[in-house]
Design an enzyme around this catalytic site. Structure first.
Site, short mmCIF file in Angstrom:
data_model
loop_
_atom_site.label_atom_id
_atom_site.label_comp_id
_atom_site.label_asym_id
_atom_site.label_seq_id
_atom_site.Cartn_x
_atom_site.Cartn_y
_atom_site.Cartn_z
N ASP A 193 0.82 -1.21 0.00
CA ASP A 193 0.00 0.00 0.00
C ASP A 193 0.86 1.26 0.00
OD1 ASP A 193 0.97 -0.26 2.58
OD2 ASP A 193 -0.97 -0.60 3.50
N ASN A 228 -7.07 -2.03 14.66
CA ASN A 228 -8.48 -2.27 14.33
C ASN A 228 -8.66 -3.53 13.47
OD1 ASN A 228 -7.55 -1.47 11.85
ND2 ASN A 228 -8.86 0.32 11.64
N HIS A 257 -7.10 -4.16 10.61
CA HIS A 257 -6.90 -4.00 9.16
C HIS A 257 -5.65 -4.75 8.69
CE1 HIS A 257 -4.42 0.03 9.36
NE2 HIS A 257 -3.67 -0.99 9.62
N GLU A 308 -9.64 -1.64 5.55
CA GLU A 308 -10.15 -1.23 6.86
C GLU A 308 -11.44 -1.99 7.19
OE1 GLU A 308 -8.27 0.48 8.65
OE2 GLU A 308 -7.78 2.47 7.87
P1 PGA Z 1 2.41 -1.00 12.75
O1 PGA Z 1 1.19 -0.99 11.74
O2 PGA Z 1 3.33 -2.06 12.29
O3 PGA Z 1 3.00 0.37 12.66
O4 PGA Z 1 1.81 -1.29 14.09
C1 PGA Z 1 0.68 -2.21 11.31
C2 PGA Z 1 -0.51 -1.92 10.43
O5 PGA Z 1 -1.19 -0.91 10.66
O6 PGA Z 1 -0.75 -2.71 9.51
#
Ligand code: PGA
Length: 241
Positions: A67, A136, A138, A143
């Site tokens: 992404d 959350n 995702h 999302e």
């Molecule tokens: P993070 O993010 O590794 O910074 O916790 C993971 C994500 O949001 O997929």
């Protein structure tokens, strides 16, 4: 889903790097599916160590990232292109022409997304994909919501993701509100998926992912449907299971 619970972030990163090293050693022109965020930085550090130790060679390796924010310029220090260069590509012998990150400046996003999907197919699919999990639930920027999109698409970030990611920006208002992301079906094209989670902050998401209920309200829960997924997480992230 295979589950490996380790002591801490360092052990999680090493275990993931060993899986990547195995794939790269077996097939030196393999396709890596890469992710950004705090979670995979330790993995990338271990991969750099393995490269420097002569264990792996990136000369023919290709990579595809999950992404990118939209809109964002590649030289913006919050872009995922910038992140990948900084945390991995600049420190190994990968040819940057073989590294693909969604174009945060694409003019026609529909055309870009269709092309990204074709690109993944033309590379022969992804051999090993690393994923972090959002608080959350995702994966990529897929999302939680009533619906999920199968293929690469432009999406709006949820308020909780904007808040979580604001730690990297001067203020919450500076966080881009949109992103280009591979969809669930694009992610599922990977032959092997390695999900990483570390720390108490991910415990709820790991619990929801492993609850046995598959729901678009926890996109990570869909990973239970893929035939080759390993979750590597530390004790803190596994503490609520
Ligand atoms: P993070 O993010 O590794 O910074 O916790 C993971 C994500 O949001 O997929």
């Amino acid at each position: 889903m295979q589950i490996k619970v380790v002591e801490n972030y360092e052990e999680m990163s090493r275990a993931a790097a060993d899986l990547f090293a195995e794939i790269i050693s077996a097939n030196n022109d393999c396709v890596l599916g890469l992710a950004t965020g705090d979670t995979p930085i330790g993995l990338y550090n271990c991969m750099i160590d393995d490269y420097k130790a002569g264990k792996i060679d990136f000369a023919k390796v290709k990579s595809v990232n999950l992404d990118e924010y939209y809109p964002i310029a590649p030289d913006n220090d919050q872009s995922y292109r910038y992140f990948m260069n900084k945390y991995l590509f600049d420190s190994v012998n990968i040819d940057k022409k073989n590294t693909y990150v969604p174009d945060g400046q694409a003019k026609d996003t529909d055309a870009f997304c269709a092309g990204y999907e074709k690109l993944i197919n033309s590379l022969g699919g992804i051999d090993i994909q690393v994923l972090g999990i959002g608080r959350n639930g995702h994966i990529g920027f897929n999302e939680p919501g009533a619906e999920l999109h199968p293929y690469t698409h432009l999406t709006s970030l949820t308020d909780s993701t904007i808040e979580a990611n604001s730690r990297f920006f001067a203020s919450e208002a500076d966080v881009p509100k949109h992103a280009l992301t591979m969809g669930i079906r694009s992610i599922f094209k990977a032959r092997k998926i390695v999900v990483l989670a570390s720390g108490e902050g991910k415990a709820e998401a790991v619990k929801a992912m492993l609850s046995g209920n598959i729901s678009t309200s926890c996109p990570a829960s869909l990973l239970c449907l893929h035939s080759d997924v390993i979750l590597i997480c530390d004790k803190a992230a596994y503490s609520l299971v």
